[in-house]
Design a protein around this motif. Sequence first.
Motif, mmCIF file in Angstrom:
data_model
loop_
_atom_site.group_PDB
_atom_site.id
_atom_site.type_symbol
_atom_site.label_atom_id
_atom_site.label_comp_id
_atom_site.label_asym_id
_atom_site.label_seq_id
_atom_site.Cartn_x
_atom_site.Cartn_y
_atom_site.Cartn_z
ATOM 1 N N UNK A 155 0.804 -1.225 0.000
ATOM 2 C CA UNK A 155 0.000 0.000 0.000
ATOM 3 C C UNK A 155 0.841 1.280 0.000
ATOM 4 N N UNK A 156 2.134 1.158 0.323
ATOM 5 C CA UNK A 156 2.989 2.332 0.350
ATOM 6 C C UNK A 156 3.534 2.590 -1.052
ATOM 7 N N UNK A 157 3.227 3.780 -1.622
ATOM 8 C CA UNK A 157 3.737 4.046 -2.978
ATOM 9 C C UNK A 157 5.256 4.185 -2.972
ATOM 10 N N UNK A 158 5.881 3.689 -4.034
ATOM 11 C CA UNK A 158 7.335 3.810 -4.174
ATOM 12 C C UNK A 158 7.671 5.263 -4.504
#
Length: 159
Positions: A155-158
């Motif tokens: 869920x954490x965007x790169x």
Amino acid sequence: SIADDAYARGSTALEEGRPGRALELFAEAWKEVPGHPGVAQDFATALERLKKRGDEAEQQGKPEEAGRSWAASLSYLSHPAARGKALPFTRTELKENLDRLSKTLMEKGLVEYREGRFESAISWWQKILAYDPANEEAAKSVRTATTQLENLKKITPKK
């Protein structure tokens, strides 16, 4: 003979400050020749040194090494070559040391976990599994934190 060779290599390992290796080799010699006189003489010394190495590792802040040394000492305590030998520690003391160490490491991992530092939590719990692979609480905690970490990465965007 195979037994004398294993005993000689074990004696060398003991002289070199490797009591765990010495005990492995002594056990090998004993298996070939039960009651091997050299092993009968030196087994307890190696066992005492291995236990002491665990104590020193704990004092130096090396919990994995302490746990490995104590766990190995505990397993070698039931070897026939150790029977009837007067040792300066007991099975109960070794178990208590291991339980205390595991409890401390579990708590450190939980603190990290609650703070969202999953990798750090996992590394604390893996220290327990290094000397106690059957520790279900630590194994379950590692699995849970690993799942949390993987979900977080999804869920954490790169950047």
